[in-house]
Design a protein around this motif. Structure first.
Motif, PDB file in Angstrom:
ATOM      1  N   VAL A   1      -3.192   5.633   3.998  1.00  0.00           N
ATOM      2  CA  VAL A   1      -2.221   6.396   3.204  1.00  0.00           C
ATOM      3  C   VAL A   1      -0.944   5.566   3.139  1.00  0.00           C
ATOM      4  O   VAL A   1      -0.486   5.058   4.164  1.00  0.00           O
ATOM      5  CB  VAL A   1      -1.894   7.752   3.873  1.00  0.00           C
ATOM      6  N   MET A   2      -0.400   5.411   1.942  1.00  0.00           N
ATOM      7  CA  MET A   2       0.830   4.621   1.810  1.00  0.00           C
ATOM      8  C   MET A   2       1.869   5.387   1.026  1.00  0.00           C
ATOM      9  O   MET A   2       1.545   5.983   0.004  1.00  0.00           O
ATOM     10  CB  MET A   2       0.544   3.340   1.022  1.00  0.00           C
ATOM     11  N   ILE A   3       3.100   5.346   1.520  1.00  0.00           N
ATOM     12  CA  ILE A   3       4.210   5.923   0.759  1.00  0.00           C
ATOM     13  C   ILE A   3       4.937   4.736   0.132  1.00  0.00           C
ATOM     14  O   ILE A   3       5.347   3.811   0.844  1.00  0.00           O
ATOM     15  CB  ILE A   3       5.140   6.715   1.680  1.00  0.00           C
ATOM     16  N   THR A   4       5.043   4.726  -1.172  1.00  0.00           N
ATOM     17  CA  THR A   4       5.579   3.530  -1.828  1.00  0.00           C
ATOM     18  C   THR A   4       6.675   3.901  -2.825  1.00  0.00           C
ATOM     19  O   THR A   4       6.695   4.994  -3.360  1.00  0.00           O
ATOM     20  CB  THR A   4       4.470   2.807  -2.624  1.00  0.00           C
ATOM     21  N   PRO A   5       7.555   2.955  -3.087  1.00  0.00           N
ATOM     22  CA  PRO A   5       8.551   3.192  -4.142  1.00  0.00           C
ATOM     23  C   PRO A   5       7.920   2.937  -5.509  1.00  0.00           C
ATOM     24  O   PRO A   5       6.739   2.608  -5.593  1.00  0.00           O
ATOM     25  CB  PRO A   5       9.634   2.164  -3.834  1.00  0.00           C
ATOM     26  N   LYS A   6       8.747   2.982  -6.580  1.00  0.00           N
ATOM     27  CA  LYS A   6       8.127   2.929  -7.895  1.00  0.00           C
ATOM     28  C   LYS A   6       7.627   1.540  -8.289  1.00  0.00           C
ATOM     29  O   LYS A   6       6.910   1.426  -9.269  1.00  0.00           O
ATOM     30  CB  LYS A   6       9.032   3.532  -8.974  1.00  0.00           C
ATOM     31  N   TRP A   7       7.927   0.500  -7.485  1.00  0.00           N
ATOM     32  CA  TRP A   7       7.414  -0.822  -7.858  1.00  0.00           C
ATOM     33  C   TRP A   7       5.892  -0.880  -7.926  1.00  0.00           C
ATOM     34  O   TRP A   7       5.329  -1.807  -8.487  1.00  0.00           O
ATOM     35  CB  TRP A   7       7.947  -1.934  -6.960  1.00  0.00           C
ATOM     36  N   VAL A   8       5.218   0.113  -7.368  1.00  0.00           N
ATOM     37  CA  VAL A   8       3.741   0.049  -7.420  1.00  0.00           C
ATOM     38  C   VAL A   8       3.220   0.094  -8.849  1.00  0.00           C
ATOM     39  O   VAL A   8       2.074  -0.216  -9.112  1.00  0.00           O
ATOM     40  CB  VAL A   8       3.044   1.150  -6.600  1.00  0.00           C
ATOM     41  N   GLU A   9       4.088   0.463  -9.801  1.00  0.00           N
ATOM     42  CA  GLU A   9       3.658   0.485 -11.212  1.00  0.00           C
ATOM     43  C   GLU A   9       3.985  -0.826 -11.935  1.00  0.00           C
ATOM     44  O   GLU A   9       3.670  -0.991 -13.103  1.00  0.00           O
ATOM     45  CB  GLU A   9       4.325   1.656 -11.959  1.00  0.00           C
ATOM     46  N   THR A  10       4.634  -1.764 -11.250  1.00  0.00           N
ATOM     47  CA  THR A  10       4.938  -3.058 -11.869  1.00  0.00           C
ATOM     48  C   THR A  10       3.635  -3.829 -12.093  1.00  0.00           C
ATOM     49  O   THR A  10       2.722  -3.760 -11.270  1.00  0.00           O
ATOM     50  CB  THR A  10       5.848  -3.896 -10.922  1.00  0.00           C
ATOM     51  N   ARG A  11       3.591  -4.605 -13.186  1.00  0.00           N
ATOM     52  CA  ARG A  11       2.362  -5.352 -13.466  1.00  0.00           C
ATOM     53  C   ARG A  11       2.391  -6.755 -12.856  1.00  0.00           C
ATOM     54  O   ARG A  11       3.444  -7.397 -12.787  1.00  0.00           O
ATOM     55  CB  ARG A  11       2.144  -5.469 -14.974  1.00  0.00           C
ATOM     56  N   ILE A  12       1.224  -7.188 -12.436  1.00  0.00           N
ATOM     57  CA  ILE A  12       1.070  -8.487 -11.767  1.00  0.00           C
ATOM     58  C   ILE A  12      -0.229  -9.133 -12.209  1.00  0.00           C
ATOM     59  O   ILE A  12      -1.220  -8.452 -12.452  1.00  0.00           O
ATOM     60  CB  ILE A  12       1.112  -8.305 -10.226  1.00  0.00           C
ATOM     61  N   GLN A  13      -0.228 -10.463 -12.274  1.00  0.00           N
ATOM     62  CA  GLN A  13      -1.447 -11.204 -12.624  1.00  0.00           C
ATOM     63  C   GLN A  13      -1.753 -12.187 -11.490  1.00  0.00           C
ATOM     64  O   GLN A  13      -1.290 -13.338 -11.516  1.00  0.00           O
ATOM     65  CB  GLN A  13      -1.228 -11.948 -13.953  1.00  0.00           C
ATOM     66  N   PRO A  14      -2.484 -11.737 -10.475  1.00  0.00           N
ATOM     67  CA  PRO A  14      -2.763 -12.614  -9.333  1.00  0.00           C
ATOM     68  C   PRO A  14      -3.697 -13.759  -9.733  1.00  0.00           C
ATOM     69  O   PRO A  14      -4.389 -13.672 -10.744  1.00  0.00           O
ATOM     70  CB  PRO A  14      -3.459 -11.679  -8.338  1.00  0.00           C
ATOM     71  N   ILE A  15      -3.701 -14.793  -8.919  1.00  0.00           N
ATOM     72  CA  ILE A  15      -4.554 -15.964  -9.217  1.00  0.00           C
ATOM     73  C   ILE A  15      -5.191 -16.455  -7.926  1.00  0.00           C
ATOM     74  O   ILE A  15      -4.550 -16.443  -6.860  1.00  0.00           O
ATOM     75  CB  ILE A  15      -3.710 -17.068  -9.913  1.00  0.00           C
ATOM     76  N   ALA A  16      -6.448 -16.889  -8.015  1.00  0.00           N
ATOM     77  CA  ALA A  16      -7.160 -17.402  -6.829  1.00  0.00           C
ATOM     78  C   ALA A  16      -6.604 -18.773  -6.455  1.00  0.00           C
ATOM     79  O   ALA A  16      -6.278 -19.581  -7.331  1.00  0.00           O
ATOM     80  CB  ALA A  16      -8.656 -17.527  -7.144  1.00  0.00           C
TER      81      ALA A  16
END
Ligand code: NAP
Length: 322
Positions: free
Chosen positions: A182-197
């Motif tokens: 269970v995680m309590i998070t601020p609104k940054w969890v909706e920010t988009r990201i493009q991870p790379i291997a």
């Protein structure tokens, strides 16, 4: 003007050779019989990096102190710049790293110009320029500018989170999702990201070296998927066969509170974690794929990148020892 292509008598310098990216780049270049020189702060860390049969020299030095820089750059064709100064434990905001990074890049550029360096390849951060950019991402962009301002032709690769065992941002993701159902998070969890291997990053780094047409250019590099942070955390859990995470968004959690929370749950040094957390509010996705015209790679799906990273972690604490 396009700089001369690398020949078999040329040498390539890696600065940041003991880091997460740098230590993995060494065998990739050695496989191609490229003569290497490593600038390292601590010689003891360099000995495991010297591969049998490979042509690798080591110079001890420190960019911030400007020690060994000129010696390391003497006779070098291309330098990889894989350095940042975040680190250590800090109770409060880490405020020193941007100044150190600026100093390091300026010292490097002065020595590179004096040595007649032809190319520098820098791996920096994605993120749009603007007032809202975090200090960390602003600092990464400033280093790109400094390295692009001199006679050596700079190739700037810009990446978001790199998925690989021992990468600081990846380890933060791994510890949070593995440890917290269970995680309590601020609104940054909706920010988009493009991870790379990490595998793809290495292919781009090597590909740019081998293609002189990439000199003097900036490229965004990313994996095949774009997520929000919450989607990325859920995808990590699914990949690892963990139960779906409960992620509760609250409006009041400040970046500083999130940072202290990360300090409690993960072993990532706060001097690295805090600037990275501040950057979570910034969208980090590729805005173009011009790199694909020059370096052709099969992009690794997030799931495969996580499985590879996990298989490397399983037997130990990760390559850089978190
Ligand atoms: N990891 C990611 O997810 C990620 C994502 C996007 C971009 N990047 C970029 O990729 C590059 C490499 O990052 P990384 O994750 O490999 O970092 P890292 O594991 O922390 O490695 C940093 C390297 O820089 C060296 N260094 C620090 N200060 C130095 C100085 N004053 N003189 C000489 N060397 C110095 C360190 O040497 P010591 O071993 O002596 O400390 C280490 O080898 C950075 O530019 C970073 O912004 C990383």
């Amino acid at each position: 003007m396009v700089p001369p292509a690398l020949t078999s008598s040329d040498s390539v310098l890696i600065i940041g050779a003991t880091g997460f990216v740098g230590k993995r780049l060494i065998p990739e270049l050695a496989k191609k019989n490229i003569r290497l020189r490593l600038l390292v702060r601590d010689l003891a860390k360099a000995s495991p990096l010297i591969l049998p049969g490979a042509d690798i020299e080591v110079v001890q030095g420190d960019l911030v102190a400007n020690e060994g820089t000129a010696e390391a750059l003497r006779g070098i064709h291309t330098a990889y710049y894989l350095v940042h100064s975040m680190g250590g434990k800090t109770l409060f905001k880490n405020e020193e790293y941007a100044e150190k990074d600026r100093k390091a890049a300026k010292n490097f550029m002065a020595a590179a110009e004096a040595a007649g360096l032809k190319r520098v390849i820098y791996l920096g951060g994605l993120g749009e320029t603007g007032d809202n950019l975090s200090e960390h991402l602003r600092s990464r962009a400033e280093i790109a500018q400094i390295l692009s301002s001199g006679a050596p032709k700079a190739t700037v690769l810009r990446a978001a989170v790199i998925i690989g065992a021992g990468g600081a941002s990846y380890e933060m993701l791994r510890y949070l999702v593995e440890r917290l159902p269970v995680m309590i998070t601020p609104k940054w969890v909706e920010t988009r990201i493009q991870p790379i291997a990490i595998k793809d990053v290495l292919e781009y780094l090597v590909g740019c070296l081998l293609n002189p047409d990439t000199a003097g250019k900036n490229y965004d590099i990313g994996g095949p998927e774009i997520f929000t942070y919450v989607e990325m955390m859920q995808k990590y859990a699914e990949t690892r066969g963990l139960a779906k995470r409960f992620i509760i968004r609250v409006p009041v959690l400040t970046p500083m509170l999130s940072a202290y929370w990360v300090d409690l749950v993960t072993p990532i040094p706060s001097g690295i974690a805090h600037p990275l957390i501040e950057g979570l509010r910034n969208e980090v996705i590729c805005h173009d794929n011009r790199i694909d015209e020059y370096v052709h790679i099969a992009k690794t799906p997030f799931k495969d990148a996580v499985l590879t990273a996990y298989s490397e972690e399983k037997d130990g604490p990760g390559i850089t020892g978190f």
